[in-house]
Design an enzyme around this catalytic site. Sequence first.
Site, PDB file in Angstrom:
ATOM      1  N   GLY A 168       1.114  -5.033   0.792  1.00 36.61           N
ATOM      2  CA  GLY A 168      -0.612  -5.502  -0.439  1.00 36.61           C
ATOM      3  C   GLY A 168       0.212  -5.789  -1.606  1.00 36.61           C
ATOM      4  N   GLU A 179       3.867  -5.792   6.595  1.00 38.34           N
ATOM      5  CA  GLU A 179       3.938  -4.842   7.322  1.00 38.34           C
ATOM      6  C   GLU A 179       3.734  -4.838   9.253  1.00 38.34           C
ATOM      7  OE1 GLU A 179       0.942  -6.101   4.269  1.00 38.34           O
ATOM      8  OE2 GLU A 179       2.277  -7.099   5.438  1.00 38.34           O
ATOM      9  N   GLU A 211      -0.240  -8.631  -1.372  1.00 38.29           N
ATOM     10  CA  GLU A 211      -1.795  -9.579  -1.572  1.00 38.29           C
ATOM     11  C   GLU A 211      -2.501  -9.676  -2.547  1.00 38.29           C
ATOM     12  OE1 GLU A 211      -3.864  -8.380   3.010  1.00 38.29           O
ATOM     13  OE2 GLU A 211      -1.908  -6.821   1.559  1.00 38.29           O
ATOM     14  N   ALA A 236       0.711  -0.970   0.287  1.00 35.07           N
ATOM     15  CA  ALA A 236      -0.028  -0.061  -0.213  1.00 35.07           C
ATOM     16  C   ALA A 236       1.124   1.365   0.050  1.00 35.07           C
ATOM     17  CB  ALA A 236      -1.118  -0.171   1.695  1.00 35.07           C
TER      18      ALA A 236
END
Length: 689
Positions: free
Chosen positions: A102, A125, A105, A63
Amino acid sequence: MNDVATLEKDGEIAVLTLNSPPVNALSGPVREGINNGIKQAIDDADVKAIVLICEGRTFIAGADITEFGKAPSGPSLFDALAMIEHGPKPVVAAIHGTALGGGLEVALTCHYRVAVPSAKCGLPEVNLGLLPGAGGTQRLPRIVGPEKALEMVTSGQHVGAKKCLEMGLVDELAEEGKLREGAVAFAKKIVAEKRPLKKVRDLNDKVEAARGKPEIFAEFRKANARKFRGFLAPEYNIQCIEAAVNLPFDEGIKVEQKLFRELVTGTQSAAQRHVFFAERQVWKLPDVPADTPTIPVNKVGIIGAGTMGGGIAMNFLNVGLPVTIVETKQDALDRGLGVIRKNYENSAKKGRFSMEEVEKRMGLLKGSLDMNDLADSDLVIEAVFENMDVKKQVFTKLDAIVKPGAILATNTSALNIDEIATAVKRPEAVIGLHFFSPANVMRLLEVVRADKTSKPVIATSMQLAKKIGKIAALVGVCPGFVGNRILAQRQREAQKLILEGAMPWDVDRVLYDFGLPMGPFAMSDLAGLDIGWSKEKSQGATIRDVLCEMDRRGQKTGAGFYDYDENRNAKPSPVVEKIILDFAQKKGINRRKISDDEILERCIYPMINEGAKILEEGKAIRSSDIDIVWINGYGFPVYRGGPMFYGDTVGAAKVLAKMKEFQATMGDDFKPAKLLEKIVAEGKKFSDF
Ligand code: T1G
């Protein structure tokens, strides 16, 4: 598409390419690009499969961390993920560089993953005080199993592509440098073989196999309790993996979302995100441009083979740089070389590297009793006894011996480097390289610029610090530089507090619970109370003097501020309690009950205040550099972001108010820094400085 995404067709394969430097983070435009690209490819009847690939140095590295803490903007990531996973056409993620957070992911919602051998995957994270909030905690254990998933999400480790292939995290390795071709070929193969749309969310074998085995999690928590102490994120990550094992996929996702929201809005993650950027800012020097010429360093000389000299030498040997280490006496030299070899052999025994590697590194090391052997060095680091006259004598000799253009550095932790530089005719070549003990382990390096230090010498030193795996902060010359100068504030207050009413174990408990690895008194016992103490001169002027006179020198004598059992476990000492009470009485001090809050504020707030003075004097470039120094050199808890970030968390106004309150009753040790007054008056933060 948009500025960061392009869609092309390679036969019946659509190739969606993201290009958003520096690391293709999942910013608003990137999410929009994925959304639009996947939708367009799905709607295109000629397209049978889709390859998602990135330009630049890496696949999606997560992210966009800069977006956290701000109002959400742009399309939701979840819409894109749902379109990929539930779409009618296979999507293949093509991974190079790092698929992190992310990014992994997104790849885990794709039906297949192809990577080049040099690629790495991870869910780091936790290092930002977070957890994988886009399904990673529910999908990863379905592929690698709960045990491996626990390890990956709580360590944040980056796993190499070959290992990922073994674990089933990627389906095929493409030839290095031929990722696109490899991924398109793979996509064509799965179309030709009519392979199913493999949805990770539906792979339940591994999580079901762990159902009814709570011991997996209990043992993992127990084994890591010490490492995770004080952090919220590791426990929240564990709870998510537990949910993946015990709940249906969509219920698990709800747990993940709830816990993610708690973390992302919390102070710990804000602190750890601050540290993420602080670790990148620290290398940027406003008045030393990135293109400043640097001095080639291919040969290193070190004066002094003691604990510091030896540890410093290892940093350079570790990266293949030859080192000549000079001592005054043969036995001291032999001892120093012996310690270095022992350290390496111990590392080899622990499997960190082979005995060949030990010999290779020792092969780069030369011992000498003659400083003339340093004539051809590009960098010489002096690590001799902390005495100004001795230092200046060494530098005068070096000035006469070492070739022009070389860097002359001192490892002093407190002496005035401008003064040392007066001993040479080339003060522009003099700089402080303040390593922390053990120098081959501690990550921090204070690079101390003296008045006349040249920019090429500064740039070279920072570059070299990166090469030897250190995090370096550029600081100015002042007593104790940044780290020790701030430490002195805490030490002073700690000593005062045990006279006024607290006990050493009270102060240590409060600072330990705050997140420091050890309190000041336990630390002194570990280091030895008699460092810099002399029996002849001692007159019982301080509690430390009294303890040393009683042969309570710390852990090494089984007693110091604490009493130690045969396993060196510390316990509060009734002997020390009596010594302190008697000492205070003799000093006419009326002891009083001191709260834990006061202990914490009196130890931490003067540190923040001193940080403000350091900034106003220009001895540090930015407040986050001070945070980097204290996190990497003194164990300040990363989940508090460092002393200056903590000051902003508490609020500069509260720090100022408390300093003034203490100043009113306890004097100018608490005199607020002008910058602190200014920041409060302007409603600003330390991080604005
Ligand atoms: N967001 C924004 N900026 C980033 C970024 C990111 N994720 N990663 C790097 N940068 C910037 C960085 O600040 C620097 O900027 C430049 O890129 C180069 O970085 C929903 C919640 C990828 C291994 O934790 O570990 O996904 O200083 O100097 O040494 O579950 O960057 O040049 O201006 O570090 O080659 C999870 C973080 C996010 C990975 C490259 N992802 N990044 O290392 O370059 S949370 C991460 C890294 C998340 C989801 C959650 C490294 C790297 P500048 P750099 P590098």
